[in-house]
Design an enzyme around this catalytic site. Sequence first.
Site, PDB file in Angstrom:
ATOM      1  N   ASN A  11      39.476  44.341  36.598  1.00 23.94           N
ATOM      2  CA  ASN A  11      38.331  43.980  36.603  1.00 23.94           C
ATOM      3  C   ASN A  11      37.561  44.462  35.752  1.00 23.94           C
ATOM      4  O   ASN A  11      37.018  44.931  36.013  1.00 23.94           O
ATOM      5  CB  ASN A  11      38.152  44.055  38.328  1.00 23.94           C
ATOM      6  CG  ASN A  11      36.824  43.172  38.328  1.00 23.94           C
ATOM      7  OD1 ASN A  11      36.374  43.235  37.735  1.00 23.94           O
ATOM      8  ND2 ASN A  11      36.182  44.472  40.048  1.00 23.94           N
ATOM      9  N   HIS A 102      33.941  41.272  46.563  1.00 21.66           N
ATOM     10  CA  HIS A 102      34.250  42.638  45.552  1.00 21.66           C
ATOM     11  C   HIS A 102      33.420  42.991  46.316  1.00 21.66           C
ATOM     12  O   HIS A 102      31.725  42.499  46.678  1.00 21.66           O
ATOM     13  CB  HIS A 102      34.253  42.329  44.286  1.00 21.66           C
ATOM     14  CG  HIS A 102      34.184  44.321  43.880  1.00 21.66           C
ATOM     15  ND1 HIS A 102      33.356  44.836  44.098  1.00 21.66           N
ATOM     16  CD2 HIS A 102      35.744  44.826  43.406  1.00 21.66           C
ATOM     17  CE1 HIS A 102      33.286  45.403  42.969  1.00 21.66           C
ATOM     18  NE2 HIS A 102      35.188  45.822  42.133  1.00 21.66           N
ATOM     19  N   GLU A 104      30.878  45.409  45.092  1.00 23.56           N
ATOM     20  CA  GLU A 104      29.753  44.977  44.522  1.00 23.56           C
ATOM     21  C   GLU A 104      29.275  44.031  44.591  1.00 23.56           C
ATOM     22  O   GLU A 104      27.631  43.813  44.670  1.00 23.56           O
ATOM     23  CB  GLU A 104      30.171  45.354  42.743  1.00 23.56           C
ATOM     24  CG  GLU A 104      30.549  47.435  42.840  1.00 23.56           C
ATOM     25  CD  GLU A 104      31.057  46.876  41.387  1.00 23.56           C
ATOM     26  OE1 GLU A 104      31.328  46.501  40.860  1.00 23.56           O
ATOM     27  OE2 GLU A 104      32.036  48.469  41.474  1.00 23.56           O
ATOM     28  N   GLY A 182      34.815  53.405  41.100  1.00 23.50           N
ATOM     29  CA  GLY A 182      34.128  54.153  39.399  1.00 23.50           C
ATOM     30  C   GLY A 182      33.911  55.291  39.970  1.00 23.50           C
ATOM     31  O   GLY A 182      32.847  55.687  39.192  1.00 23.50           O
ATOM     32  N   SER A 222      39.785  53.420  40.995  1.00 26.22           N
ATOM     33  CA  SER A 222      40.069  54.641  39.857  1.00 26.22           C
ATOM     34  C   SER A 222      41.592  54.753  40.168  1.00 26.22           C
ATOM     35  O   SER A 222      42.278  55.558  40.238  1.00 26.22           O
ATOM     36  CB  SER A 222      38.854  55.759  41.037  1.00 26.22           C
ATOM     37  OG  SER A 222      37.939  56.079  41.207  1.00 26.22           O
TER      38      SER A 222
HETATM   39  P1  PGA Z   1      37.580  51.243  38.645  1.00 26.21           P
HETATM   40  O1  PGA Z   1      36.907  49.899  39.972  1.00 26.21           O
HETATM   41  O2  PGA Z   1      39.029  51.103  39.043  1.00 26.21           O
HETATM   42  O3  PGA Z   1      36.769  51.758  37.968  1.00 26.21           O
HETATM   43  O4  PGA Z   1      37.295  52.291  40.143  1.00 26.21           O
HETATM   44  C1  PGA Z   1      38.248  49.105  40.558  1.00 26.21           C
HETATM   45  C2  PGA Z   1      37.290  47.906  40.982  1.00 26.21           C
HETATM   46  O5  PGA Z   1      35.882  47.779  41.686  1.00 26.21           O
HETATM   47  O6  PGA Z   1      38.326  46.358  41.021  1.00 26.21           O
END
Ligand code: PGA
Length: 270
Positions: A11, A102, A104, A182, A222
């Site tokens: 992503n 997602h 976000e 993240g 992560s």
């Molecule tokens: P990240 O994001 O691997 O940076 O934690 C994963 C995601 O939001 O799909």
Amino acid sequence: MIDRPLVIAANWKMHKTRGEASQYMRDLAAWMAGSDSGAGVDGPLQVVIAPPATAIAAAADMAVPASIYAQTMHQEDHGAFTGELSAAMLKDAGATGVILGHSERRQLFGETDAALADKVAAAAAHGLHPMLCIGETIDDRRGGTAHEVVTRQVRLGLAKIDGETAARVGLSLAYEPVWAIGTGETATPEIAQEMHAAIRVTLAELWGEEIALRTPILYGGSVKPANALELLSQPDIDGALVGGAALDVPSFSGIIDAAAVSLRAAVASS
Ligand code: PGA
């Protein structure tokens, strides 16, 4: 024997211009051509790349053996929805699937479970593979409601698609605990496995055991080369949705390699 693929998905979020996308895809193609991972569009180990909408065509045009997904989608076919993109537009650009819900999108852009149910149905109706994201916040987890929150998101988000359709269009789920995205904090393999197992039970309640067993449930939050193998070795973790560690090919390919190792181990022990 495993009856669902392992899916390693990148992503990119709001990263990469068209030129950067083309370069990444070139590098990924070169790596895939020289690797013995067996990864591709179909088969037991599948690769998905989700660029920003402006780079979907550039990524798709590189004809790399990886599926190209959009990161979000509007549920209507067309209309007065300034800034939005429909399933047909994303397909036209070269996407074959779409990430939906997602965290976000849910937290920063107000996507609701009700809208997501419509988006999942609309994606399926247009033949796009939907990848529905679910996951609890840190408050949900501390408050002891993680299971309840996540299983509710599954039920509500899948309310307008039946199991046969989901299986036919290659629907997948991505469990991403919001507190692990993240942040560098990963759910332990045990926590992730426990949540994935609960999600699969919910799928079985909705659609029956067979389709539940065939539906890939990815883990996200992560994931990086160093922790991928442990996560992917869990019986109900069927892949990874990767943000930060998917932005460059050496790191993303390390996760694909970890998936190939876990797949070989699973085949050997079956
Ligand atoms: P990240 O994001 O691997 O940076 O934690 C994963 C995601 O939001 O799909």
